[in-house]
Design a protein around this motif. Structure first.
Motif, PDB file in Angstrom:
ATOM      1  N   TRP A 135       0.831  -1.208   0.000  1.00 29.35           N
ATOM      2  CA  TRP A 135       0.000   0.000   0.000  1.00 29.35           C
ATOM      3  C   TRP A 135       0.865   1.258   0.000  1.00 29.35           C
ATOM      4  CZ3 TRP A 135      -3.260  -2.538   4.351  1.00 29.35           C
ATOM      5  CH2 TRP A 135      -4.173  -3.429   3.759  1.00 29.35           C
ATOM      6  N   ALA A 136       2.012   1.199   0.706  1.00 34.96           N
ATOM      7  CA  ALA A 136       2.869   2.370   0.775  1.00 34.96           C
ATOM      8  C   ALA A 136       3.737   2.502  -0.464  1.00 34.96           C
ATOM      9  CB  ALA A 136       3.749   2.280   2.016  1.00 34.96           C
ATOM     10  N   SER A 193       0.213   5.206  -4.925  1.00 32.82           N
ATOM     11  CA  SER A 193      -0.424   6.446  -4.493  1.00 32.82           C
ATOM     12  C   SER A 193      -1.437   6.214  -3.369  1.00 32.82           C
ATOM     13  CB  SER A 193      -1.111   7.107  -5.678  1.00 32.82           C
ATOM     14  OG  SER A 193      -1.985   6.180  -6.280  1.00 32.82           O
ATOM     15  N   GLN A 194      -2.089   5.103  -3.418  1.00 32.88           N
ATOM     16  CA  GLN A 194      -3.094   4.915  -2.365  1.00 32.88           C
ATOM     17  C   GLN A 194      -3.362   3.431  -2.139  1.00 32.88           C
ATOM     18  OE1 GLN A 194      -7.130   4.890  -4.826  1.00 32.88           O
ATOM     19  NE2 GLN A 194      -6.644   6.787  -3.877  1.00 32.88           N
ATOM     20  N   PRO A 195      -3.846   3.136  -0.986  1.00 29.83           N
ATOM     21  CA  PRO A 195      -4.163   1.736  -0.722  1.00 29.83           C
ATOM     22  C   PRO A 195      -5.197   1.214  -1.715  1.00 29.83           C
ATOM     23  CG  PRO A 195      -4.236   3.034   1.276  1.00 29.83           C
ATOM     24  CD  PRO A 195      -4.085   3.993   0.146  1.00 29.83           C
ATOM     25  N   VAL A 196      -5.020  -0.028  -2.094  1.00 26.34           N
ATOM     26  CA  VAL A 196      -5.971  -0.623  -3.038  1.00 26.34           C
ATOM     27  C   VAL A 196      -7.075  -1.296  -2.248  1.00 26.34           C
ATOM     28  CG1 VAL A 196      -6.242  -2.330  -4.848  1.00 26.34           C
ATOM     29  CG2 VAL A 196      -4.161  -0.968  -4.702  1.00 26.34           C
TER      30      VAL A 196
END
Lengths: 387, 598
Positions: free
Chosen positions: B508-509, B595-598
């Motif tokens: 996620w990061a 860019s962002q958590p899935v």
């Protein structure tokens, strides 16, 4: 990531890097703690790695102790702060994040619960024979020197000195009595044997200990071993010495001396906590599968008598079915003496419900989050195949 | 076109038929209805089981195999047991005892040769010496026994088991049970009865009361009786008939014994029949074979007729899953317990869950890849289970603290599904590495699909391992008042949870991309194998020998291969065979999840 701060310290504190570092450090600690248990036993391994703020290394040959790794408590605390702040700063309040919100809240609760357990949980044991009534629980690890005024046949006055105080030595006045106990020597672990011609003369001048040789042994900590502590103590009352006595938790019967018409017993024993109620063992059962020695069931039928509540009732304690009473839980733990002695594990933990709540929260949170993710990814795949 | 649709179903049907063929009656060796004998219910190890199970487990323990050879032909476990009990002079000459330890052989004055099996008759002259060495070695803690000591203890225990089997129905060297019954009030009878009570390995006679579970040994039934109960008499006739090699009379006695059991304890007889069927079907063995076939079909599909063979492989995988499921369900029914009760059954269950997940993944992505990974996971776990089964009965009774179907069904099953998911993610990642280094075709879409599958499975594994771990804590809180005791097994489970959480957060990061995630997923195999088997070895310590010694080396070798595979996963793309995949589509190599958590 939608960071709403530019403060570098705060940024570091909420970063996912810190989360991952904490999780990795925790893995290292758990691994080290597990491997250390082989040699040390569970309790000290947990104290060294998990419940400490730092893992210390004793530099060989010196008195120096150097912290070499953050301990479980520190990592847990940092993780807690990181989780909490990340929740406030980084995670947006959006419906698609609701699963993460719930599960992180559950995790915070879980870590907090472990801190509560570490701080407040008290474990003790209650050993009771069939037909016997017991109104105290005993600590499995800590000892005390009990000085008991047994003059009144209806009632005993018990004064106890924790073993840690004995270790410091010196004179210990027993409050409420004219007696002071002078500790000559304390052994954390010792072997008791009949005094032989090769042994140095014993300093003991009174009681059963005069013919006993005390040989110091290194203290043990593994789960399957117990320390046999011993001490040479000299009770003094009214300026008069009553001799030097040997006390040990390895000696069975208590020893006593009389001062001005009052009889005092001396006993080194497991530290006791007296209960406001009494437990009587009516029957202990140990069932096996037919034709084998494999245990099928252990159970203790006990009577609780609680005069303050005017309560008297029977309870069956068996495997996976503890008795929860007055903030304590009583579990069937062990047995002995040809199935007539039942040993109950007694646990007091004000935070025992926390893990239940947090488990439910994390599970719900993960389900919600993965369901949202799965729906989005299957929608995306569908869109891709239609395109 | 039609053929293509039918292919998976044909493969499915053929594989199931093949598996079912083991249930066909195997005929009567020399006219003896050995199969019916194997179905007779008796009590051993605290539960009622068919004689067949006892014979199989005993032969497996003594010989390491489920067959023996006698007078030049191969015999099954039931026929072997009959020889041991009623023709000991024949059984003593069969080469039964597998001995690998050169020092034990040296003690017996035998040079090590290619033949590892020795008959009881060969060992008998040295039995005093074996016993002397056993008495010296037995009191030593198994953890610190030397290789020789472990081997001699093991040999003596196997010989003692053999001795007990011989003396279960009638005492060796006496004329037989019929004579024993006739002389039941004669001189020396009480001593002989007492010996029969002490030596009996199983209890063949029904309880006196219809509801009780006090099955009796022959000695117990003979003691102080004047009348002769039908079961005793039937066993006596069976023994006489087998001794005299009278097939017709033997078959009649077996039928009578079966009727006695069915009449007296219909529930036990039915359960025992079911277990016999399970033994005969050997579903986990058939499952292993089918999984290998499925795997081969996928391999061939990469070279020839991909679509057709991938479907065929999927059909085979489904058949394997059905056989595996039936086996698992049978164990649940026979034992009356949830599927995971010991290390053996956890191995069977881990494979089963991985295969089911693989079936789901294959339905979602249809690339044959998930079939290959699922089939190899199923095969591997059944192999592991097979090696765990040589210790004896795999359906042993549950010790008191574990005797809780509720917690076995929730905590144990959930945590095992967690193991299964973590292993499957690791297996997918291994498949991804192998594919990357071997195939020359560039297929970024396939690679992406595999990464997506692995990610999904890690999420799945995190959920189940977390819930399973916490449920374990709750069970511990219920049974000894400690939610978390930092016990090795708990710690092992926690490691899996932490590792899966690290993988997901790293993704996620954006700290770990494709290669990193895959390498981490492979490391998940190491963590899981440690918490599954490794912690069990901790108690054994560094001086372990015997079975766990072998298991330790197997585990180390497994960890070693996983580390090598991780290196392969981390090798930069320009060293891969399939590097053109990356080169052809640079725009698609966007770091996902950055860019962002899935």
């Amino acid at each position: 990531m939608t960071l709403r701060t530019t403060n570098p310290v705060l940024r570091a504190l909420v970063s996912l890097k810190l989360t991952i570092a904490c999780l990795a450090a925790l893995m290292v600690l758990v691994m080290a703690c597990t491997l250390a248990q082989v040699k040390l036993g569970t309790w000290p391994a947990v104290e060294i790695y998990m419940r400490a703020w730092f893992v210390w290394w004793d530099v060989p040959g010196t008195e120096l102790r150097i912290p070499v790794f953050p301990g479980g408590a520190l990592v847990g605390l940092v993780l807690l702060v990181n989780l909490f702040l990340a929740q406030l700063v980084r995670l947006e309040l959006a419906w698609k994040k609701v699963g993460l919100w719930i599960s992180h809240a559950g995790l915070i609760l879980l870590v907090l619960g472990e801190f509560v357990t570490g701080a407040f949980q008290v474990e003790s044991q209650l050993a009771v024979e069939e037909g016997q009534t017991v109104n105290y629980v005993e600590s499995p690890r800590e000892l005390e020197l009990a000085v008991i005024d047994v003059t009144d046949p209806a009632m005993d006055d018990v004064y106890s000195v924790p073993a840690a105080r004995l270790e410091r030595g010196g004179a210990i006045p027993i409050p409420g009595t004219p007696v002071a106990v002078q500790v000559r020597r304390f052994f954390r672990n010792a072997e008791l044997a009949r005094l032989g011609p090769a042994d140095p003369p014993s300093p003991v001048t009174a009681g059963v200990g005069t013919g006993v040789a005390v040989r110091e042994r290194p203290p043990v900590s593994r789960d399957d071993q117990t320390n046999q502590a011993a001490a040479f103590v000299e009770p003094v009352a009214g300026g008069r010495s009553y001799g030097t006595w040997l006390v040990s938790n390895g000696l069975g019967a208590p020893q006593s001396f009389t001062h001005e018409g009052r009889t005092y017993q001396l006993q080194l024993r497991s530290r006791r906590e007296y209960l406001p109620f009494a437990i009587t063992l009516k029957d202990f059962r140990h069932d096996v599968y037919p034709g084998t020695q494999i245990p099928k069931n252990f159970s203790s039928l006990v009577t609780i008598a609680n005069p303050s509540r005017g309560e008297q009732r029977d309870v069956l304690i068996y495997m996976n079915q503890p008795l929860r009473y007055e903030g304590k839980a009583f579990y069937q733990a062990s047995f002995g003496k040809g199935d007539t002695l039942s040993i109950l594990q007694v646990v007091e933990n004000p935070g025992w419900l926390i893990p239940y709540v947090s488990c439910v929260l994390v599970a719900i949170g993960l389900i919600v989050h993965f369901a949202i993710t799965l729906r989005r990814s299957s929608r995306r795949r569908q869109a891709a195949s239609e395109a | 076109m039609n053929l293509k649709r039918a292919v998976p179903w044909i493969a499915f049907g053929l594989a199931l038929a093949g598996a079912a063929s083991s249930l066909l009656p195997s005929g009567k060796p020399r006219g003896f209805d050995v199969e019916a004998f194997g179905q007779i219910p008796v009590l051993e190890g605290g539960r009622v089981k068919p004689v067949d199970t006892i014979a199989r487990n005993a032969l497996l323990m003594i010989r390491g195999k489920q067959s023996a050879s006698s007078e030049g032909r191969s015999i099954g476990p039931d026929e072997w047991l009959l020889d041991v009990m009623f023709r000991p002079e024949v059984a003593d000459r069969q080469e039964l005892f597998v001995i690998d330890d050169p020092e034990v052989l040296g003690l017996l004055g035998i040079q090590q040769s290619r033949n590892r099996y020795y008959s009881f008759a060969t060992l008998a002259p040295r039995i005093d010496e074996i016993q002397r060495q056993y008495v010296a070695a037995e009191p030593i803690d198994p953890k610190v026994r030397s290789h020789f000591q472990s081997a001699i203890v093991n040999l003596f225990e196997r010989m003692f088991l053999y001795h007990r089997l011989k003396n279960t129905v009638q005492l060796e060297g006496t004329p037989g049970l019929a004579a024993e019954i006739a002389a039941r009030a004669g001189p020396g009878a009480p001593q002989r009865h007492q010996l029969l009570v002490e030596l009996a390995h199983f209890k063949p006679l029904l309880p006196v009361t219809p509801a009780g579970d006090a099955w009796r040994s022959v000695g117990e039934a003979l003691t102080g009786t004047t009348t002769v109960e039908p079961g005793l008499e039937q066993w006596a006739r069976l023994g006489l008939a087998y001794q005299a090699q009278d097939a017709a009379s033997f078959n009649r006695s077996v039928a009578d014994l079966a009727a006695t059991a069915a009449l007296g304890r219909p529930d036990a007889a039915a359960r025992s029949d079911h277990e016999w069927l399970f033994n005969a079907a050997q579903p986990f063995y058939s499952g292993m074979v089918i999984y290998v076939l499925a795997l081969l079909a996928v391999f061939v599909s990469w070279l020839w007729r991909p679509v057709l063979l991938q479907r065929l492989a999927f059909g085979l995988l489904l058949a394997g899953a059905v056989v595996h499921t039936l086996g698992l369900a049978s164990r649940v029914l026979i034992q009356g317990r949830p599927p995971v009760t010991n290390l053996y059954s956890s191995a069977v269950f881990v494979g089963w869950a991985a295969v089911l997940l693989g079936v789901v993944l294959e339905r979602m992505y249809r690339r044959g890849f998930a079939t290959a990974v699922a089939a190899s996971s199923g095969f591997a776990s059944l192999i592991v289970a097979h090696h765990l089964s040589v210790d004896g009965d795999t359906m042993e009774m549950m010790r008191a603290v574990l005797d809780s179907n509720f917690w076995l069904a929730t905590h144990v099953v959930t945590i095992t599904i967690g193991y299964s998911g973590t292993f499957l993610a690791g297996a997918l990642a291994i498949g991804w590495v192998v594919r990357r280094h071997l195939t020359r075709r560039a297929d970024p879409a396939a690679s992406k699909a595999i990464v997506a599958m692995t990610y999904g499975i890690i999420c799945f594994a995190l959920f189940f391992s977390f819930v399973g771990t916490v449920l374990g804590g709750i069970w511990a809180d219920q049974s000894w008042g400690r939610f978390w005791g930092w016990d090795p097994k708990e710690n092992g489970a926690l490691l899996i949870v932490l590792w899966n959480a690290i993988i997901l957060h790293a993704r996620w990061a954006g700290y770990a991309r494709e290669r990193g995630i895959m390498a981490m997923a492979i490391f998940g195999n190491v963590i899981t194998s440690f918490s599954w088997f490794g912690v069990n070895m901790l108690g054994v310590g560094l001086h372990s020998y015997g079975f766990m010694d072998k298991a330790f080396w197997a585990l180390s070798a497994f960890v070693g291969t996983q580390l090598v595979l991780m290196l392969f996963a981390l090798v930069p793309a320009r060293f891969w065979s399939a590097r053109r995949a990356e080169a052809a589509a640079p725009g698609k190599d966007r770091p996902e999840g950055a860019s962002q958590p899935v």
